[in-house]
Design an enzyme around this catalytic site. Structure first.
Site, short mmCIF file in Angstrom:
data_model
loop_
_atom_site.label_atom_id
_atom_site.label_comp_id
_atom_site.label_asym_id
_atom_site.label_seq_id
_atom_site.Cartn_x
_atom_site.Cartn_y
_atom_site.Cartn_z
CG LEU A 187 -1.88 -1.17 1.38
CD1 LEU A 187 -2.66 -1.05 2.68
CD2 LEU A 187 -2.83 -1.24 0.21
CE LYS A 269 -3.32 4.42 7.00
NZ LYS A 269 -2.44 4.20 8.15
N GLY A 291 3.53 0.82 5.50
CA GLY A 291 4.63 1.56 6.11
C GLY A 291 4.33 2.01 7.52
CD GLN A 300 1.14 4.59 11.18
OE1 GLN A 300 2.26 4.57 11.66
NE2 GLN A 300 0.89 5.11 10.00
CB CYS A 454 0.93 25.21 -1.20
SG CYS A 454 1.54 23.82 -2.17
#
Length: 497
Positions: A187, A269, A291, A300, A454
């Site tokens: 992913l 997720k 990751g 996480q 930006c």
């Protein structure tokens, strides 16, 4: 050992120690994968070469040493490698004469040592005897012998009457040849973490395909495509990875409309995992790779990872779970993707106020009951697929969104966070975030060009693309704030004129 007279350059390649420790049958299998990967990698460089196997190592004979060394340096399964200075036939006396010819200038006024490695069964002289004889020939040209920490180390691999002289032993990437551990699906978001995670799986011998859940349009897709292309070009030697791009715009709209904001990060997720697992099953991947590092962001935490894992029906591998951010960024720098990854905004943070750091599987399952999962299924079915070695410059080109010169009648839109806007902005530029811009856009005129900016030109690229789709002539300034400050050094001070 053989001598090839067809090519001017030779590189000795040594297998990673883990390969040599395997049983003979397994070792031959791994070495065959490495051999095949090297052949494919060298062919992409369009150079002439020949690879010979001998005594747990390989010789690459080639017409282009520089290109061959570049391939070798990024091929997993290699412990170290050495460009050969010269191959000498004729036995010890010939080796002594050649050593003087090759290295007398190199050892001048320096300490030195000679190291000989004997290969094969035919051994006329011991390694120590050859080191003493060859080293003695160089003694009068050098400062002195230093066996502990010499300034010059001269080495030779000797088989029969042949000696392969070299002075460099360069560390390789190690690991296992890609392909010996089956296929995984990473992913990938384009940020530091997912790229580094993919690299570690590749290093352990897993074929890697990629799935990208696109949260922010075509400009974001091109950024991730470019990063994945760099990763694959540099490290996926001998393989043909694919990138599956899944449009998550409808998935996010459905999530926002039908679930509790505090759980948006966790549910997002879970949706990504569902997409990844479905594609993994379709392509025969045996695991998905993420990751994620423990505690790095709200989704996480151990609690949330446990909740997210519930929807995965293939193993989830997290090679970075115990890494800190500094280590991950350092690895990205070594891999060669850090400069690209640092420009990727954090698109996954749907709720930046109070995202839940704890969750229960039962509660999240109930929170998802109102969602339409057909939207996710349709998005996966319509995924765009890129063969990474067929991706070209046009596929990652950003000329349709980015601009480097400012039109004379341009209207500026500032996409910085409000605090940065207060510190510096171009005179007359209005400051909008994503929601504000969407609401305000209908009041804009379509007869003038808009230039958005930006800090890095990435967030503004997403906004500019949305404006283009709505029929406006809109661009993102490619140089970001740093370049604009050179062009408009006074910034908002001009407002007072």
């Amino acid at each position: 050992m053989e001598v090839s007279t067809r090519y001017p350059h030779v590189i000795i390649v040594r297998l990673a120690p883990e390969i040599l420790l395997k049983s003979p049958t397994t070792r031959r299998k791994f070495q065959k994968h490495l051999y095949e990967n090297l052949i494919k990698g060298l062919r992409t460089q369009e150079i002439d070469f020949e690879i010979l196997n001998h005594e747990g190592r390989m010789q690459i004979h080639t017409s282009d040493q520089e290109k061959a060394l570049d391939v070798v340096s990024r091929t997993f399964g290699i412990s170290s490698y050495s460009p050969i200075d010269k191959i000498i036939d004729g036995g010890l006396e010939a080796h002594k004469v050649a050593a003087v010819e090759l290295y007398k200038d190199l050892v001048a006024n320096k300490t030195y040592a000679v190291r000989i490695k004997r290969l094969g069964r035919k051994k006329k002289h011991s390694s120590v005897e050859m080191e003493r004889e060859i080293g003695g020939m160089l003694n009068k040209y050098a400062k002195k012998v230093d066996l502990t920490n010499p300034e010059v180390m001269i080495k030779a691999d000797v088989a029969g009457d042949l000696a392969y002289f070299y002075t460099k032993k360069i560390p390789g990437p190690g690991g296992f040849p890609i392909g010996i551990q089956g296929k995984a699906l990473t992913l990938i978001s384009g940020g530091f973490d997912s790229v580094v995670a993919a690299w570690y799986l590749m290093k352990r011998g897993a074929l890697n395909d990629f799935v990208f859940c696109n949260l922010a349009g075509a400009a974001y897709e091109r950024m991730v495509l470019e990063i994945t292309k760099v990763l694959c070009d540099r490290w996926a030697t001998g393989t043909r990875p694919k990138l599956y791009c899944v449009d998550f715009e409808g998935v996010i709209d459905n999530l926002r409309a039908n679930s509790d904001p505090q759980y948006w990060q966790v549910i997002l997720k879970r949706q990504m995992y569902r997409a990844g697992c479905e594609i993994a099953k379709r392509i025969g991947a045996e695991a998905i790779v993420t990751g994620e590092a423990l505690g790095q962001v709200s989704s996480q935490t151990l609690s949330n990872l446990n909740t997210i894992d519930q929807v995965a029906d293939v193993p989830v591998l997290r090679p970075l779970i115990g890494f800190d951010k500094e280590q991950i960024i350092s690895d990205a720098r070594m891999i060669g993707t850090d400069k690209l990854s640092e420009k990727i905004p954090e698109y996954c943070a749907l709720n930046k106020r109070r995202p839940a750091t704890k969750s229960a599987r039962k509660n999240i399952t109930e929170a998802e009951l109102s969602m339409d999962f057909n939207i996710l299924t349709e998005a996966v079915d319509n995924a765009k697929i890129y063969d990474m070695f067929n991706v070209n410059d046009q596929d990652v080109a950003q000329h349709s969104v980015f601009i480097e010169e400012i039109p004379s009648n341009a209207i500026f839109i500032d996409c910085q966070p409000e605090s940065l806007y207060d510190e510096w902005h171009i005179a007359g530029a209005e400051n909008y975030n994503a929601g504000q811009l969407a609401n305000k856009m209908k009041t804009f005129v379509k007869t003038q060009p808009y230039v958005l900016y930006c800090p890095y030109g990435t967030q503004s690229a997403v906004f500019a693309e949305r404006m283009q789709k709505a029929g406006y002539e809109a661009y993102s300034f490619k140089g970001g704030i740093k370049q604009l400050k050179r062009m408009y050094p006074n910034g908002a001070e001009l407002d007072d004129e």
